[in-house]
Scaffold this motif. Structure first.
Motif, PDB file in Angstrom:
ATOM      1  N   ASP A   1      80.088  27.848  47.160  1.00 11.99           N
ATOM      2  CA  ASP A   1      79.570  27.462  48.480  1.00 11.99           C
ATOM      3  C   ASP A   1      78.178  26.879  48.312  1.00 11.99           C
ATOM      4  O   ASP A   1      77.165  27.566  48.476  1.00 11.99           O
ATOM      5  CB  ASP A   1      79.516  28.685  49.396  1.00 11.99           C
ATOM      6  N   MET A   2      78.122  25.601  47.956  1.00 18.27           N
ATOM      7  CA  MET A   2      76.845  24.928  47.730  1.00 18.27           C
ATOM      8  C   MET A   2      76.939  23.473  48.147  1.00 18.27           C
ATOM      9  O   MET A   2      78.035  22.919  48.301  1.00 18.27           O
ATOM     10  CB  MET A   2      76.457  24.983  46.241  1.00 18.27           C
ATOM     11  N   ASP A   3      75.769  22.861  48.300  1.00 20.56           N
ATOM     12  CA  ASP A   3      75.713  21.423  48.555  1.00 20.56           C
ATOM     13  C   ASP A   3      75.492  20.645  47.265  1.00 20.56           C
ATOM     14  O   ASP A   3      75.799  19.451  47.199  1.00 20.56           O
ATOM     15  CB  ASP A   3      74.569  21.091  49.530  1.00 20.56           C
ATOM     16  N   TRP A   4      74.922  21.302  46.225  1.00 16.86           N
ATOM     17  CA  TRP A   4      74.537  20.613  45.001  1.00 16.86           C
ATOM     18  C   TRP A   4      75.600  20.812  43.928  1.00 16.86           C
ATOM     19  O   TRP A   4      75.862  21.924  43.488  1.00 16.86           O
ATOM     20  CB  TRP A   4      73.185  21.125  44.520  1.00 16.86           C
ATOM     21  N   GLY A   5      76.221  19.703  43.529  1.00 21.74           N
ATOM     22  CA  GLY A   5      77.267  19.759  42.517  1.00 21.74           C
ATOM     23  C   GLY A   5      78.269  18.650  42.741  1.00 21.74           C
ATOM     24  O   GLY A   5      78.060  17.742  43.553  1.00 21.74           O
ATOM     25  N   ILE A   6      79.377  18.706  42.029  1.00 22.71           N
ATOM     26  CA  ILE A   6      80.447  17.724  42.194  1.00 22.71           C
ATOM     27  C   ILE A   6      81.438  18.286  43.200  1.00 22.71           C
ATOM     28  O   ILE A   6      81.942  19.400  43.044  1.00 22.71           O
ATOM     29  CB  ILE A   6      81.144  17.438  40.847  1.00 22.71           C
ATOM     30  N   ASP A   7      81.722  17.527  44.249  1.00 25.03           N
ATOM     31  CA  ASP A   7      82.621  17.979  45.302  1.00 25.03           C
ATOM     32  C   ASP A   7      84.013  18.265  44.751  1.00 25.03           C
ATOM     33  O   ASP A   7      84.519  17.527  43.888  1.00 25.03           O
ATOM     34  CB  ASP A   7      82.732  16.916  46.404  1.00 25.03           C
ATOM     35  N   TYR A   8      84.612  19.338  45.275  1.00 31.10           N
ATOM     36  CA  TYR A   8      85.997  19.598  44.887  1.00 31.10           C
ATOM     37  C   TYR A   8      86.873  18.502  45.491  1.00 31.10           C
ATOM     38  O   TYR A   8      86.802  18.233  46.683  1.00 31.10           O
ATOM     39  CB  TYR A   8      86.466  20.974  45.370  1.00 31.10           C
ATOM     40  N   PRO A   9      87.707  17.842  44.669  1.00 27.10           N
ATOM     41  CA  PRO A   9      88.540  16.760  45.198  1.00 27.10           C
ATOM     42  C   PRO A   9      89.712  17.305  46.010  1.00 27.10           C
ATOM     43  O   PRO A   9      90.346  18.286  45.628  1.00 27.10           O
ATOM     44  CB  PRO A   9      89.041  16.059  43.923  1.00 27.10           C
ATOM     45  N   GLY A  10      89.978  16.699  47.130  1.00 26.32           N
ATOM     46  CA  GLY A  10      91.127  17.118  47.933  1.00 26.32           C
ATOM     47  C   GLY A  10      90.718  17.495  49.338  1.00 26.32           C
ATOM     48  O   GLY A  10      89.562  17.827  49.616  1.00 26.32           O
ATOM     49  N   GLU A  11      91.681  17.464  50.244  1.00 26.44           N
ATOM     50  CA  GLU A  11      91.418  17.757  51.649  1.00 26.44           C
ATOM     51  C   GLU A  11      91.199  19.253  51.848  1.00 26.44           C
ATOM     52  O   GLU A  11      91.731  20.086  51.127  1.00 26.44           O
ATOM     53  CB  GLU A  11      92.595  17.286  52.513  1.00 26.44           C
ATOM     54  N   GLY A  12      90.404  19.562  52.858  1.00 24.72           N
ATOM     55  CA  GLY A  12      90.170  20.953  53.198  1.00 24.72           C
ATOM     56  C   GLY A  12      89.145  21.651  52.342  1.00 24.72           C
ATOM     57  O   GLY A  12      88.948  22.854  52.470  1.00 24.72           O
ATOM     58  N   SER A  13      88.491  20.914  51.438  1.00 29.01           N
ATOM     59  CA  SER A  13      87.510  21.544  50.544  1.00 29.01           C
ATOM     60  C   SER A  13      86.177  20.818  50.597  1.00 29.01           C
ATOM     61  O   SER A  13      85.411  20.842  49.638  1.00 29.01           O
ATOM     62  CB  SER A  13      88.049  21.543  49.103  1.00 29.01           C
ATOM     63  N   GLU A  14      85.911  20.181  51.735  1.00 28.00           N
ATOM     64  CA  GLU A  14      84.716  19.354  51.841  1.00 28.00           C
ATOM     65  C   GLU A  14      83.428  20.153  51.684  1.00 28.00           C
ATOM     66  O   GLU A  14      82.388  19.615  51.305  1.00 28.00           O
ATOM     67  CB  GLU A  14      84.692  18.608  53.182  1.00 28.00           C
TER      68      GLU A  14
END
Length: 706
Positions: free
Chosen positions: A239-252
């Protein structure tokens, strides 16, 4: 990947654990980077096609926490440190073929591609878990934002690692009595949906992998507890803003855990190298997708990540598994741990600013004990090794030989190489080759020092200065041999002391660069003429050592006084500032005084001590005991007989590596029976790593220890 001896036909890549972009480098950090550079250079000496890569680890909570403290964006904060590291490593001769970082486009794209492939293959699933939450700040607390108690050993632990206790990797929700480091208030656990990687599905594969794995024995033995026990799945989102986003819907609102994208940087950095030089020179896909030779050089605190999580990820997407993992010991300072908060460290920039050349430090940390053993640095010990081995042995032999050759012959005498010296150089080459294939960085350097020792003995024994008038032919023969030995030193010492080796190559008037030479150059004909040589290494005077110690003590005292005035918890500050563990091949030990057991107050008399029969022994056989995870059955030669001894070494030492090892045995200990096996004696070892006690010289089995 093959398990043939190097060099092989397959391309190799040597990687170093990513330094966390979170603070200044000190000489403890350099342990793995120098070790990786030495090994990569040594592979090239053998003729192995090799890429040497790494990068900065930009993500994770420590970066975010410290960036927030400075009032800057995490990317700006991490990039500043990345650029510092990128400039610092070459100053110590650590020459990466590519040095990237985890936030660049290549790694972001490749990480996204690999995670999607794992997801599509069914290796990722969703699960409701308990996550620490700070109600005052209304935010979830990933990793380093929460501290508490380790559920396994009871020690103080961070949210992702029991760093002060059992060293276990901890999943979100496992830390007991959680506290928010944002507010210092108790945290509470709330349910949250996260993504998990099915590591458990790879358990059978990992059990086979760890048996195939080459490298240091600690890298094979430490992870067996996880691989052979209950292997848990791995939470790969935070649960962070800094990093590589998890790819896929529902995990924004989720980013990938730093230990997902960090090792992928090894592949990304190799790919960037190929993009720069072209696939004809080096093809990253041939290495990572067509079974190349992958060697990871890391700190021992991140063994689990490289031998459990990472190979499982690679297996899941069909990439090449690591051939070897070389895990280094820590570096201590004068017998104590580095303390960055107390300024108790020798900083990388400080070392260079004091006017020291990088090669002596490279030699010291590469050859002072086995790679997986801890190395203690002090200015006294450093000066002793430099003066005795670099100046007194290597430098002395080379200088006196080439100076005599120049003065008497203008270069290399017109004489054949003697059989004795040819055989000695061939032996040194064989030792070098064996050291590389044993992943023994120390032996790579020692093979050259032993050759120079032979050279000093050879020139002293033959005294060519006395032969020039009475037996000029013999004098020419001796000096011809010495010039050849000096050339061999340049070739063999290049991985350890690249600048000194290049200067020696130039003094020999050899064509090209020593960096492009392979081992066969050690026996190639030397140049016919060369100029007068200069000294390769500079002696460190006792007054200089005293001055350096005074500076260090003054810095430590000042920082400690500041801590006392502010009431700061120095150890906690060090943890927050260093951020070691998340993707970093951290090479400095925790503050030793906090970890060591107190001295026992009760004394024993001399007569009581003399009652212990301590003997030098040699292990002749070692094998596991069925049903005992930690025990080995040893057969130990104690001179007058061979004893059977049961020792708790199984998870810390490879049984196959133990025969031939000298140990110290308590020979008159009462017999005991463990798991049905009689034990007649005790083998002595130091610390949790079971560092076996041995002798400095070659005392034969049975020698009494007094």
């Amino acid at each position: 990947m093959s398990h043939e001896d190097f060099p092989t036909e397959r391309p190799a890549v040597v990687t170093c654990g990513l330094p966390y972009a979170n603070g200044d480098l000190h000489i403890g950090h350099l342990r793995t980077y120098v070790g990786g550079d030495v090994f990569a250079r040594a592979l090239r000496r053998l003729g192995q096609r090799t890429a040497f890569v790494s990068g900065s680890d930009m993500h994770g909570t420590p970066v975010a926490v410290n960036a927030e403290r400075e009032g800057v964006a995490p990317e700006e904060f991490a990039l500043r440190w990345h650029e510092t590291y990128e400039a610092t490593f070459p100053r110590f001769g650590v020459e990466f073929d590519n040095y990237g970082h985890t936030h660049d486009e290549t790694n972001t794209e490749l990480t996204t591609e690999i995670v999607r492939a794992l997801d599509e293959a069914g290796y990722v699933y969703e699960k409701e878990i308990l996550v620490a939450y700070d109600p005052e700040e209304d935010q979830y607390l990933p990793d380093r934002y929460v501290e508490g108690t380790c559920p396994y050993c009871g020690a103080k632990a961070r949210g992702d690692e029991c760093d002060e206790g059992c060293q276990r990797h901890l999943e979100p929700g496992e830390v007991e009595d959680p506290v928010s480091i944002v507010t210092g208030n108790p945290a509470e656990y709330r349910e949250r949906t996260h993504k998990f990687f099915r590591v458990s599905e790879f358990q059978e594969y990992l059990q086979g992998f760890i048996d195939r794995l080459e490298g240091t024995s600690n890298a094979r033995n430490q992870p067996r507890e996880w691989i052979e026990g209950e292997l848990k799945d791995w939470c790969i989102t935070r649960d962070m803003d800094w990093g590589i986003d998890y790819p896929g819907e529902g995990s924004e609102d989720l980013v990938l855990y730093v230990w997902v994208d960090a090792p992928i940087e090894y592949v990304s950095s190799t790919k960037q190298y190929t993009e720069r030089v072209g696939a004809d020179e080096y093809d990253w896909e041939e290495t990572w997708r067509d079974a190349g030779e992958v060697v990871h050089v890391i700190g021992r605190d991140i063994i689990q990540h490289h031998t459990v999580f990472w190979p499982a990820m690679l297996r899941g997407v069909g990439y090449t598994e690591p051939r070897a993992v070389m895990a280094s010991g820590f570096v201590t300072l004068g017998g104590k741990g580095f303390s960055t908060s107390r300024n108790r460290a020798v900083w990388a920039d400080e070392y260079l600013d004091e006017g020291f050349h990088p090669d002596p430090l490279r030699y010291y940390i590469a050859t002072n004990g086995g790679f997986q053993q801890d190395v203690d640095f002090s200015w006294e010990k450093f000066a002793e090794r430099v003066n005795g081995e670099l100046v007194g042995t290597v430098g002395n032999f080379v200088y006196r030989s080439l100076l005599f050759a120049h003065r008497e012959y203008g270069g290399t005498p017109d004489a054949p190489l003697s059989d004795e010296v040819r055989e000695r150089i061939e032996g040194a080459i064989a030792d070098f080759d064996e050291a590389v294939n044993d992943y023994d960085v120390r032996a790579v350097g020692r093979s050259t020092v032993r050759l120079a020792q032979f050279g000093n003995e050879y020139i002293q024994r033959n005294e060519p200065w006395k032969l020039t008038d009475d037996d000029s032919e013999r004098a020419a023969q001796v000096i011809r041999d010495c010039v050849q030995l000096a050339k061999a030193v340049a070739v063999l010492f290049q991985p350890i002391a690249p600048d000194a080796a290049e200067r020696l190559w130039g003094q020999l008037n050899e064509d090209g660069s020593v960096h492009d030479a392979t081992l066969d150059a050690a026996l190639a004909e030397p140049a016919a003429s060369f100029d007068a040589p200069s000294e390769l290494f500079e002696k460190i005077e006792a007054e200089r050592v005293e001055e350096l110690n005074e500076k260090l003590e003054a810095r430590v005292a000042e920082a400690t006084e500041e801590d006392a005035e502010t009431g700061a918890d120095a150890d906690a500050a060090a943890d927050a500032d260093d951020g070691d563990g998340d993707g970093e091949a951290e090479s400095d030990a925790p503050d030793a005084p906090a970890d060591l057991e107190p001295l026992v107050d009760e004394r024993v008399g001399f007569e009581e001590f003399q009652g212990l029969d301590l003997r030098v022994g040699e292990i002749v056989r070692a094998e596991p005991i069925e049903g005992a995870d930690k025990l080995l059955r040893l057969e130990v030669d104690v001179g007058v007989e061979t004893r059977q001894i049961v020792a708790g070494l199984r998870q810390l030492h490879d049984a196959a590596d133990l025969p031939g090892t000298r140990v110290v045995v308590v020979a008159n200990l009462e017999k005991a029976e463990l798991f049905g096996v009689e034990s007649d004696g005790m083998v002595l070892a130091a610390g949790e790593a079971a560092d076996l006690l041995t002798t400095h010289g070659d005392a034969p089995p049975g020698t009494k220890v007094r």
